[in-house]
Design a protein around this motif. Structure first.
Motif, mmCIF file in Angstrom:
data_model
loop_
_atom_site.group_PDB
_atom_site.id
_atom_site.type_symbol
_atom_site.label_atom_id
_atom_site.label_comp_id
_atom_site.label_asym_id
_atom_site.label_seq_id
_atom_site.Cartn_x
_atom_site.Cartn_y
_atom_site.Cartn_z
ATOM 1 N N ARG A 99 -9.380 -6.462 -5.334
ATOM 2 C CA ARG A 99 -8.527 -7.445 -5.260
ATOM 3 C C ARG A 99 -8.067 -7.742 -3.678
ATOM 4 O O ARG A 99 -7.094 -8.582 -3.420
ATOM 5 N N ALA A 144 -7.914 2.073 -8.325
ATOM 6 C CA ALA A 144 -8.130 2.240 -6.992
ATOM 7 C C ALA A 144 -9.424 1.210 -6.749
ATOM 8 O O ALA A 144 -9.244 0.537 -5.811
ATOM 9 N N TYR A 171 -2.591 0.549 -3.067
ATOM 10 C CA TYR A 171 -2.670 1.377 -4.299
ATOM 11 C C TYR A 171 -3.034 2.718 -3.415
ATOM 12 O O TYR A 171 -3.634 2.893 -2.606
ATOM 13 N N TRP A 177 -6.842 -5.206 -1.815
ATOM 14 C CA TRP A 177 -5.544 -4.730 -1.410
ATOM 15 C C TRP A 177 -5.740 -3.361 -0.549
ATOM 16 O O TRP A 177 -6.909 -2.955 -0.386
ATOM 17 N N CYS A 233 0.052 -6.018 -1.387
ATOM 18 C CA CYS A 233 -0.003 -4.948 -2.383
ATOM 19 C C CYS A 233 -0.960 -3.695 -2.077
ATOM 20 O O CYS A 233 -1.788 -4.034 -1.130
ATOM 21 N N GLU A 240 -10.560 -1.260 -8.439
ATOM 22 C CA GLU A 240 -9.971 -2.527 -8.871
ATOM 23 C C GLU A 240 -9.131 -3.190 -7.887
ATOM 24 O O GLU A 240 -9.189 -4.193 -7.390
ATOM 25 N N SER A 241 -8.390 -2.259 -7.094
ATOM 26 C CA SER A 241 -7.582 -2.628 -6.236
ATOM 27 C C SER A 241 -8.118 -3.178 -5.133
ATOM 28 O O SER A 241 -7.898 -4.106 -4.244
ATOM 29 N N ARG A 242 -9.225 -2.365 -4.811
ATOM 30 C CA ARG A 242 -10.245 -2.695 -3.632
ATOM 31 C C ARG A 242 -10.781 -4.042 -3.887
ATOM 32 O O ARG A 242 -10.818 -5.006 -3.017
ATOM 33 N N LEU A 268 -2.617 -0.475 -13.542
ATOM 34 C CA LEU A 268 -2.530 -1.934 -12.887
ATOM 35 C C LEU A 268 -2.460 -2.865 -13.654
ATOM 36 O O LEU A 268 -3.364 -3.063 -15.012
ATOM 37 N N ASP A 283 1.650 -10.977 -7.443
ATOM 38 C CA ASP A 283 0.990 -10.358 -6.288
ATOM 39 C C ASP A 283 0.789 -11.253 -5.213
ATOM 40 O O ASP A 283 0.115 -11.064 -4.511
ATOM 41 N N VAL A 327 -6.122 0.468 0.200
ATOM 42 C CA VAL A 327 -6.213 1.526 -0.851
ATOM 43 C C VAL A 327 -6.166 3.041 0.206
ATOM 44 O O VAL A 327 -6.967 2.984 1.157
#
Length: 232
Positions: free
Chosen positions: A195, A189, A178, A197, A176, A191-193, A97, A172, A199
């Protein structure tokens, strides 16, 4: 637009691309091998230009979704800025990421120090030789696929990992997501949560798109189904 790992080649996406096409999706899988095979940093401007050029087969103005695997994830922000098409979403598949803005190193200092121990005449060995045979064998569904994918591997110059890749702010400002296969990308994953996003997970090895392309295609299609209009 399916972006392959810079340590491998477009064949890593071939089975998924075929299945997406069967679902009616216009699919582009650019080869980035020649760009990284020349020791001439920084690499990201030529990679972005190559990716943009690969979209010339599509009508001007046609929206695209970027799907990036592995270390190609770090290229997504500069690609969003470079392509002359509206990007309606970015999906990271077992990928690194980028931050939301600023710049990012192609490798952490610790990772770079480790990679330098593998270098011969300025270049790294093929990626599949970095690991034990028993670990590599499980990444592929059969010997034929392994041979075809392994034959594409470039020997990346260490200078690729010494570059800083810019991260334009606002990349972004679009949906977005993941898609996780497994460790160590579970940290990405998480970190994506954080943000906000979407997942999802299809458990498997790092090249699971080769092992179970049906499941991976179905999950990609489901995740991007709502990304149908350009971001404002």
């Amino acid at each position: 637009m399916l972006l392959h790992s810079l340590l491998l080649g477009p064949r890593t996406w071939t089975p998924v691309a075929a299945r997406l096409a069967a679902l009616g999706a216009e699919t582009v899988v650019p080869s980035l091998i020649d760009v990284v095979n020349v020791d001439d940093p920084p690499f990201w401007p030529r990679l972005s230009a190559t990716i943009d050029e690969s979209l010339s087969c599509l009508p001007q103005g046609q929206p695209i979704v970027l799907v990036a695997h592995s270390n190609a994830g770090l290229l997504v922000p500069v690609v969003v800025q470079a392509v002359r098409r509206p990007v309606v979403g970015c999906l990271f598949v077992d990928a690194r990421l980028p931050p939301r803005a600023g710049s990012t190193p192609a490798a952490s200092p610790e990772r770079l120090a480790h990679l330098r121990t593998k270098v011969t005449r300025g270049r790294l060995p093929p990626w599949t030789s970095w690991w034990d045979e028993e670990d590599v064998a499980t990444l592929f569904p059969d010997p034929q696929t392994r041979w075809a994918v392994s034959a594409e591997q470039p020997r990346l110059p260490i200078s690729y990992y010494e570059q800083q890749i810019p991260v334009p702010a606002g990349w972004d400002h679009r949906p977005c997501g993941y898609l996780l296969f497994g460790p160590p990308y579970d940290r990405m994953a998480q970190e994506s949560r954080k943000r906000g996003w979407s997942v999802a997970e299809v458990p498997g090895g790092h090249l699971h798109q080769l092992v179970d392309p049906d499941a991976v295609t179905a999950r990609i299609a489901a995740m991007i189904a709502a990304w149908g209009s350009p971001a404002d």
